[in-house]
Design an enzyme around this catalytic site. Structure first.
Site, PDB file in Angstrom:
ATOM      1  N   LYS A   1      17.141  -8.005  13.128  1.00 27.75           N
ATOM      2  CA  LYS A   1      16.047  -7.003  13.071  1.00 27.75           C
ATOM      3  C   LYS A   1      16.263  -6.558  11.502  1.00 27.75           C
ATOM      4  CE  LYS A   1      16.390  -5.512  17.797  1.00 27.75           C
ATOM      5  NZ  LYS A   1      16.196  -4.245  18.807  1.00 27.75           N
TER       6      LYS A   1
ATOM      7  N   TYR B   1       6.805  -7.497  22.511  1.00 27.89           N
ATOM      8  CA  TYR B   1       7.464  -6.449  23.287  1.00 27.89           C
ATOM      9  C   TYR B   1       6.584  -5.978  24.442  1.00 27.89           C
ATOM     10  CZ  TYR B   1      12.026  -5.841  20.599  1.00 27.89           C
ATOM     11  OH  TYR B   1      13.155  -5.864  19.902  1.00 27.89           O
TER      12      TYR B   1
ATOM     13  N   ASN C   1      19.432  -1.569  16.283  1.00 25.15           N
ATOM     14  CA  ASN C   1      20.599  -1.963  16.871  1.00 25.15           C
ATOM     15  C   ASN C   1      20.995  -3.852  16.632  1.00 25.15           C
ATOM     16  OD1 ASN C   1      18.662  -3.098  18.304  1.00 25.15           O
ATOM     17  ND2 ASN C   1      19.459  -2.625  20.485  1.00 25.15           N
TER      18      ASN C   1
ATOM     19  N   GLU D   1      10.100 -16.375  24.761  1.00 21.25           N
ATOM     20  CA  GLU D   1      10.011 -15.883  23.314  1.00 21.25           C
ATOM     21  C   GLU D   1      10.230 -16.729  22.360  1.00 21.25           C
ATOM     22  OE1 GLU D   1      13.633 -13.169  23.633  1.00 21.25           O
ATOM     23  OE2 GLU D   1      12.289 -11.744  24.728  1.00 21.25           O
TER      24      GLU D   1
ATOM     25  N   HIS E   1      18.340  -8.825  18.277  1.00 19.01           N
ATOM     26  CA  HIS E   1      17.720  -8.899  19.775  1.00 19.01           C
ATOM     27  C   HIS E   1      18.148 -10.163  20.521  1.00 19.01           C
ATOM     28  CE1 HIS E   1      14.509  -9.143  22.911  1.00 19.01           C
ATOM     29  NE2 HIS E   1      14.535 -10.512  22.347  1.00 19.01           N
TER      30      HIS E   1
HETATM   31  P1  CMP Z   1      16.178  -5.339  22.404  1.00 17.93           P
HETATM   32  O1  CMP Z   1      16.953  -5.707  22.908  1.00 17.93           O
HETATM   33  O2  CMP Z   1      15.277  -5.696  21.044  1.00 17.93           O
HETATM   34  O3  CMP Z   1      14.738  -4.997  23.304  1.00 17.93           O
HETATM   35  C1  CMP Z   1      14.036  -3.797  23.168  1.00 17.93           C
HETATM   36  C2  CMP Z   1      14.599  -2.740  22.457  1.00 17.93           C
HETATM   37  O4  CMP Z   1      13.867  -1.588  22.629  1.00 17.93           O
HETATM   38  C3  CMP Z   1      15.823  -2.674  22.510  1.00 17.93           C
HETATM   39  O5  CMP Z   1      16.732  -3.717  22.091  1.00 17.93           O
HETATM   40  C4  CMP Z   1      16.228  -1.256  21.673  1.00 17.93           C
HETATM   41  O6  CMP Z   1      16.527  -1.475  20.237  1.00 17.93           O
HETATM   42  C5  CMP Z   1      14.993  -0.476  21.961  1.00 17.93           C
HETATM   43  N1  CMP Z   1      15.109   0.823  22.639  1.00 17.93           N
HETATM   44  C6  CMP Z   1      14.861   2.074  22.302  1.00 17.93           C
HETATM   45  N2  CMP Z   1      15.034   3.007  23.182  1.00 17.93           N
HETATM   46  C7  CMP Z   1      15.338   2.087  24.236  1.00 17.93           C
HETATM   47  C8  CMP Z   1      15.908   2.790  25.522  1.00 17.93           C
HETATM   48  N3  CMP Z   1      15.996   4.016  25.716  1.00 17.93           N
HETATM   49  N4  CMP Z   1      16.260   1.612  26.397  1.00 17.93           N
HETATM   50  C9  CMP Z   1      16.220   0.275  26.069  1.00 17.93           C
HETATM   51  N5  CMP Z   1      15.885   0.017  24.754  1.00 17.93           N
HETATM   52  C10 CMP Z   1      15.575   0.791  23.869  1.00 17.93           C
END
Ligand code: CMP
Length: 136
Positions: free
Chosen positions: A12, A52, A115, A129, A118
């Site tokens: 990311k 998403y 984070n 995906e 993904h």
């Molecule tokens: P990812 O695995 O990319 O999938 C969706 C993303 O939403 C997740 O990682 C997080 O970075 C983001 N996100 C932000 N807020 C939340 C939340 N409360 N719960 C889950 N995902 C979140």
């Protein structure tokens, strides 16, 4: 019987911005993943919204799409036996503060939004995906 799978991984914007892509790629290779396809791209907000879409009703959807389209990302097709679950385990919990020691999100993640990585959450979503980024 073979359970060789492919899964989609995204490095990311927060990790690309800190120039962590080679370090993160070497973590995948160390764990036995092959990087079958790879490209560095900068997607639009509309593309992020499409990617998403499963989260479109969530309160964090708009911020999430702004974030994924805020800078370059590296998308990869990773392959190994049990790639989907092994990648999920290597990434760790969504929120870096809940992630186990040694996981990518624990090591590199900054916050639940930033984070760092993904990964597809199921074999079915991995196909969707991977097609999203690599179908030509
Ligand atoms: P990812 O695995 O990319 O999938 C969706 C993303 O939403 C997740 O990682 C997080 O970075 C983001 N996100 C932000 N807020 C939340 C939340 N409360 N719960 C889950 N995902 C979140």
């Amino acid at each position: 019987m073979s359970n060789i799978e492919q899964t989609l991984s995204i490095i990311k914007p927060d990790a690309v911005e800190r120039d962590l892509q080679d370090q993160i790629k070497s973590e995948f290779l160390k764990k036995g993943f092959e990087i079958i396809k790879e490209k560095k791209i900068h997607i639009s907000k509309e593309e992020a919204e499409k990617f998403y879409k499963v989260h479109e009703t969530k309160p964090f959807y708009n911020d999430l799409c702004n974030y994924l389209s805020s800078g370059p990302i590296v998308v990869m097709a990773l392959q190994k036996r049990n790639a989907v679950i092994d990648n999920r385990n290597l990434m760790g919990a969504t929120n870096p503060k809940d992630a186990d020691e040694g996981t990518l999100r624990k090591k590199y993640g900054i916050s639940i939004d930033k984070n760092s990585v993904h990964g597809s959450d199921s074999i079915e979503n991995a196909k969707i995906e991977l097609d999203f980024f690599f179908k030509d």
